[in-house]
Design an enzyme around this catalytic site. Structure first.
Site, PDB file in Angstrom:
ATOM      1  N   GLU A 130       0.820  -1.215   0.000  1.00  0.00           N
ATOM      2  CA  GLU A 130       0.000   0.000   0.000  1.00  0.00           C
ATOM      3  C   GLU A 130       0.857   1.271   0.000  1.00  0.00           C
ATOM      4  O   GLU A 130       0.474   2.275  -0.610  1.00  0.00           O
ATOM      5  CB  GLU A 130      -0.936   0.023   1.215  1.00  0.00           C
ATOM      6  CG  GLU A 130      -2.049  -1.000   1.172  1.00  0.00           C
ATOM      7  CD  GLU A 130      -1.677  -2.325   1.819  1.00  0.00           C
ATOM      8  OE1 GLU A 130      -2.571  -3.200   1.939  1.00  0.00           O
ATOM      9  OE2 GLU A 130      -0.489  -2.495   2.198  1.00  0.00           O
ATOM     10  N   PHE A 177     -12.184  -7.047  13.447  1.00  0.00           N
ATOM     11  CA  PHE A 177     -11.039  -7.481  12.643  1.00  0.00           C
ATOM     12  C   PHE A 177     -10.720  -6.430  11.578  1.00  0.00           C
ATOM     13  O   PHE A 177     -11.576  -6.015  10.807  1.00  0.00           O
ATOM     14  CB  PHE A 177     -11.346  -8.827  11.983  1.00  0.00           C
ATOM     15  CG  PHE A 177     -10.246  -9.336  11.095  1.00  0.00           C
ATOM     16  CD1 PHE A 177      -9.032  -9.756  11.630  1.00  0.00           C
ATOM     17  CD2 PHE A 177     -10.407  -9.375   9.718  1.00  0.00           C
ATOM     18  CE1 PHE A 177      -8.005 -10.210  10.814  1.00  0.00           C
ATOM     19  CE2 PHE A 177      -9.386  -9.835   8.890  1.00  0.00           C
ATOM     20  CZ  PHE A 177      -8.188 -10.256   9.437  1.00  0.00           C
ATOM     21  N   GLN A 178      -9.486  -5.996  11.565  1.00  0.00           N
ATOM     22  CA  GLN A 178      -8.976  -4.997  10.626  1.00  0.00           C
ATOM     23  C   GLN A 178      -9.761  -3.678  10.668  1.00  0.00           C
ATOM     24  O   GLN A 178      -9.882  -2.974   9.673  1.00  0.00           O
ATOM     25  CB  GLN A 178      -8.931  -5.546   9.198  1.00  0.00           C
ATOM     26  CG  GLN A 178      -7.875  -6.633   9.025  1.00  0.00           C
ATOM     27  CD  GLN A 178      -7.620  -7.005   7.586  1.00  0.00           C
ATOM     28  OE1 GLN A 178      -8.459  -6.816   6.720  1.00  0.00           O
ATOM     29  NE2 GLN A 178      -6.427  -7.548   7.324  1.00  0.00           N
ATOM     30  N   LYS A 205     -18.134  -0.410   4.998  1.00  0.00           N
ATOM     31  CA  LYS A 205     -18.348  -1.446   3.985  1.00  0.00           C
ATOM     32  C   LYS A 205     -19.818  -1.602   3.611  1.00  0.00           C
ATOM     33  O   LYS A 205     -20.157  -1.787   2.441  1.00  0.00           O
ATOM     34  CB  LYS A 205     -17.777  -2.780   4.468  1.00  0.00           C
ATOM     35  CG  LYS A 205     -17.929  -3.874   3.409  1.00  0.00           C
ATOM     36  CD  LYS A 205     -17.309  -5.195   3.829  1.00  0.00           C
ATOM     37  CE  LYS A 205     -17.480  -6.231   2.709  1.00  0.00           C
ATOM     38  NZ  LYS A 205     -16.874  -7.535   3.053  1.00  0.00           N
ATOM     39  N   MET A 208      24.096  10.069   4.117  1.00  0.00           N
ATOM     40  CA  MET A 208      23.911  11.353   4.775  1.00  0.00           C
ATOM     41  C   MET A 208      24.119  11.247   6.277  1.00  0.00           C
ATOM     42  O   MET A 208      24.683  12.150   6.912  1.00  0.00           O
ATOM     43  CB  MET A 208      22.519  11.911   4.469  1.00  0.00           C
ATOM     44  CG  MET A 208      22.311  13.339   4.969  1.00  0.00           C
ATOM     45  SD  MET A 208      23.455  14.524   4.216  1.00  0.00           S
ATOM     46  CE  MET A 208      22.587  14.893   2.698  1.00  0.00           C
TER      47      MET A 208
END
Length: 569
Positions: free
Chosen positions: A53, A115-116, A165, A483
């Site tokens: 993602e 969940f999630q 959803k 760096m």
């Protein structure tokens, strides 16, 4: 007409002219993804499935920066949504217009540690211009239209839409609405006017314009500082160049201002600040008038705010009032879109020259660059410039290679230099380069990265290969976090703690494992031959460049000290 809300979402994307979405599916967003197959939206909107993602978020960002359009990114809930947060923050700090669309668990499960489930609107609130949790199917179309308007309006930036959803499975009324009619539509127009204070950019005050013209008239040593606001403002660059030509004063740039004025322009002094050129840093220290346009005066530019432009009248031009006097105290400011402010200035600005001042500024030349048998960073960038006639889009990660690109490649137009300037996101480059290549077919896109940065999101090579996205990755491999090592070398008395990258993978074998050709280069001749082959093949390519472990970015000013206190000349 009545239709599923997931289909309304897709129709709204088409209203906005969206042709590409970057994303990664999951359980809560499946109703949306089903529309690609169910109603054939895959033939109208191209979907790029990334490996992660975060890669999708950076790709949408790179697409937006390089095209000037709003980028779009899809993700599911929970870890899918939180994986976007680095990309959202990266877009936010650099004012990049991206709409992130996530789907959460169903309404009856929200707030129950399902969940999630995650409160992504709460998490993203500090790093978005606006965000939404959509619970009403009838509201989705207007929310979509509003989100795009906010993302592209005023000071651009990311907007997040989170949709329950169950909403995506519901039905709602949908009436097609052409983009040009959105702001005038009754309920939608009211929502747009309420949503963001900067949707209607204020007209610059005529008195403020005159005050700046008066300051210019009395100045003897003016300096212009250009930032990313000129790049983001549509149509501002031509007006900026007209302003510069009339003013005839030296011009310095922040890293985000690259491309506002061609790097080869005789008035251009280079980057300013911590790794700024001698000419830029000495000029800002000695100027009597500093005109800063579309910049934030970050700590990498104004390394010591108390002494920055210490003898100058400081004028700040910016679209965002919140930036005024935030980091550096100004003597005068103009609130407005950079293009409009510059238009008004150009209408009344007479021709100026300042020959003595310019001669002094440009007398501070840089140290001659090295030429020997090993491969130097400047030789890599000079070769890319020569082989592509300076037309390549350069996308970087963050670190030494980023500064070398800003210093040695002569950018000539907006959207040609894509980098994470504000948030400093290692791993940004590969995804952003894919987005730039998708949005600019036919252009050579070069992803410049370090060996440390490349490790972070190198899995996106599979996305490049699968979709045939032609990105040339050039790895500045010094086998260290360059760096950080430079700071340890100069400030921490050579205590090199946890910066050596004495480990795999073999980058060329890694590229080949993804089906991408790769080469190594140890000197300039080898790199030029490899780069010419990469350009000619027209596909993804990886070139690993062996550079000195202790190669440094010159010059360097220590954080918190005046910009003329160089600790590394």
């Amino acid at each position: 007409m009545r239709m599923k809300t997931a289909q309304i979402l897709m129709e709204c994307l088409l209203e906005q002219g969206v042709d590409t979405v970057f994303g990664y599916p999951g359980g809560t967003i499946l109703n949306v993804y089903d529309e690609f197959e169910l109603h054939g939206y895959k033939n109208k909107v191209r979907h790029i499935l990334t490996a992660h993602e975060q890669g999708a978020s950076h790709a949408a960002d790179g697409y937006a920066r390089s095209t000037g359009k709003v980028g779009v990114c899809f993700s599911t809930s929970g870890p899918g949504a939180t994986n976007l947060t680095t990309g959202i923050a990266t877009a936010y700090y650099d004012s990049s217009p991206v709409v992130f669309i996530t789907c959460n668990v169903s309404e009856n499960l929200i707030g129950k540690d399902s969940f999630q489930e995650v409160d992504i609107t709460g998490i993203s609130m500090p790093i978005t211009k606006c965000n939404y949790l959509v619970r009403d199917p009838e509201a989705l179309a207007d929310v979509m239209r509003e989100a795009f308007a906010i993302a592209r309006s005023g000071r651009p930036g990311p907007v997040l839409i989170d949709i329950a959803k169950n909403v995506t499975a519901a039905e709602a009324d949908y009436t097609p609405l052409p983009l040009e009619q959105h702001a005038s539509q009754g309920r939608l127009g009211a929502m747009l006017r309420r949503a963001s204070h900067d949707l209607k950019t204020p007209e610059p005050d005529a008195g403020d314009i005159q005050t700046l013209l008066d300051l210019i008239e009395t100045a003897r040593m003016p300096l212009v500082l250009v930032g990313g606001g000129v790049i983001r403002s549509k149509g501002a660059v031509p007006e900026f160049r007209r302003f510069v030509e009339r003013l005839g004063a030296p011009v310095a740039s922040t890293i985000m201002g690259g491309g506002a004025l061609p790097g080869s322009h005789p008035l251009f002094t280079g980057m300013i600040g911590m790794h700024g050129s001698h000419a830029s840093n000495y000029a800002v220290d000695q100027c009597d008038l500093l005109i800063a346009i579309g910049c934030r005066f970050s700590d990498r530019v104004a390394t010591d705010p108390a002494t920055f432009a210490r003898g100058a009248k400081i004028v700040h031009i910016d679209i965002d009032r919140a930036e005024i006097d935030k980091n550096v105290r100004t003597d005068h400011h103009i609130i407005g879109d950079a293009r409009r402010v510059l238009e008004l200035l150009n209408e009344r600005l007479p021709q100026h020259a300042y020959p003595t001042w310019k001669e002094w500024v440009f007398s501070h030349s840089e140290v001659p660059l090295k030429r020997d048998d090993i491969l130097h960073p400047h030789e890599i960038l000079e070769t890319v410039q020569d082989v592509t006639d300076g037309d390549a889009i350069i996308v970087t990660d963050v670190g030494q290679h980023q500064m070398w690109c800003a210093q040695y490649y002569h950018f000539s137009r907006p959207g040609q230099f894509i980098t994470s300037g504000g948030f400093g996101t290692m791993g940004f480059g590969l995804g952003a380069a894919m987005g730039a290549a998708v949005g600019n077919p036919g252009k050579v896109v070069v992803h410049c990265t370090g060996d440390g940065c490349f490790r972070m999101n190198c899995h996106e090579l599979c996305t490049e290969e699968h979709y045939g996205i032609p990105v040339i990755t050039v790895i500045f491999n010094n086998r260290t976090l360059g760096m950080v090592r430079q700071w340890q070398n100069l400030i921490y008395k050579k205590r090199f703690s946890q910066t050596d990258l004495d480990r795999g993978p073999d980058f060329i074998k890694l590229a080949e494992a993804y089906g991408i050709p790769g080469e190594r280069a140890a000197d300039q001749a080898q790199f030029e031959a490899a780069f010419r082959r990469a350009v000619a093949c027209g596909t993804s390519y990886v070139i690993e460049c062996a550079i000195d472990k202790d190669a440094m970015v010159h010059p360097m000013v220590s954080a918190g000290t005046p910009v003329t206190d160089f600790i590394l000349d």
